[in-house]
Design a protein around this motif. Structure first.
Motif: not given
Length: 327
Positions: A179-181, A158, A151, A153
């Motif tokens: 958190s953000a991939y 994540a 995700t 986001e």
């Protein structure tokens, strides 16, 4: 080995893969090849997917400017030649995950899974994914027939998701650091290699064992990346075997998951002069389309109708006048 490539002054121990990334938002992506070459694509790319020796991607911008008709499907040949196959519409403007399954391009967009014909940029099927998180990238795992995604986001933690390419059903199978991939590709041993984007500094590579997501390990730093996407390399032929054709016919494709596509057709003795069309799309649960409302045509008045009406009207008037005189 992508690990032998120094990307923006950094490297990590990774298996063979292709990577596209942009250091800052709204800028064109750079394509990093497995042998270390880099190519300025002229597009901001996402949803990169290997299709034999070529790749497909969704272009959100060209030359830093947004398209006026939505995202475009782009094909990148093995020699670096890029071909714009046309728009797929604005619903794919924020689509970041793409993977090939049985010759079809599977894309996540707006909480739905879409199946596209990569040669014509047409949508063949779609299904709801029942997930609110944005999928930053995913890759097909032939071992269990799932699309494994990460995700994007922007808030921890994540998620690692698994989507059934035959139904669109999606479930969470683990949590990931950061958190953000933006990137995910499959390596040996069913290990998913992922890149956590960071446009303020170095991004980070992680190895995620699909059998045990809890054993996720950080591998090293990646490039500064506001956007990124990755796809693995096509399997190499064994020594002594002929090289694969640039675009195999459907009869020679890898068999898809049983739920998604019918069994492949055996190859004929004489190959066709032109590529056969793709087989029918998988039986995905389409949203029902409302049937058109049947309308009964109303017959317009003809001269015959008007004469009958006038006879009736004058007759009624005459009867009324006689009654009045009788009173």
């Amino acid at each position: 080995m992508l690990g032998s490539i120094v990307v923006d002054g950094t490297s990590a121990d990774l298996p063979c893969a292709h990577l596209v990334y942009a250091a800052t938002p709204y800028t064109d992506s750079t394509l990093v090849w497995p042998d270390g070459r880099t190519t300025r694509t002229g597009y901001q790319l996402n949803a990169l997917a290997a299709d034999g020796p070529r790749m497909h991607a969704l272009a959100i911008r060209r030359g830093g400017a947004a398209f006026g008709d939505g995202a475009h499907l782009v094909t990148i040949e093995a020699d670096g030649t890029t071909r714009d196959r046309g728009t797929v519409g604005p619903r794919f403007d924020e689509s970041y995950a793409g993977a090939m399954v049985a010759g079809r391009y599977h894309v996540a967009a707006e909480g739905r899974m879409y199946v596209l014909d990569p040669d014509t940029a047409t949508v063949l099927a779609s299904a709801p994914m029942d997930v609110t998180a944005t999928v930053g990238d995913w890759e097909y795992d032939p071992a269990d027939g799932g699309l494994y995604g990460v995700t994007a986001e922007g808030h921890a933690p994540a998620l690692l998701l698994r989507t059934d390419p035959g139904t669109g059903n999606t479930r969470t199978v683990g949590k990931l650091p950061e958190s953000a991939y933006g990137s995910a590709f499959l390596g040996p041993g069913r290990t998913l290699y992922t890149l956590a984007n960071n446009d303020a500094g170095r991004s980070s590579w992680y190895a995620v064992p699909l059998a045990r997501p809890a054993d996720t390990a950080k591998l090293g730093a990646g490039p500064q990346a506001a956007t990124s996407d990755a796809t693995g390399c096509a399997p190499r032929a064994a020594p002594g075997t002929p090289a694969a054709t640039p675009r195999p016919s459907p009869s020679r494709r890898v068999a898809p998951p049983p739920v998604a596509v019918a069994a492949p057709v055996p190859p004929s003795a004489t190959p066709p002069a032109r590529k056969s069309p793709l087989p029918p799309p998988p039986p995905l649960p389409f949203e029902p389309v409302a049937a058109p409302i049947a309308h009964t045509p109303v017959e317009s008045w003809t001269t015959r109708h008007w004469i009958a009406f006038m006879v009736f009207a004058f007759g009624a008037t005459g009867v009324g006048a006689r009654r009045m005189r009788a009173k």
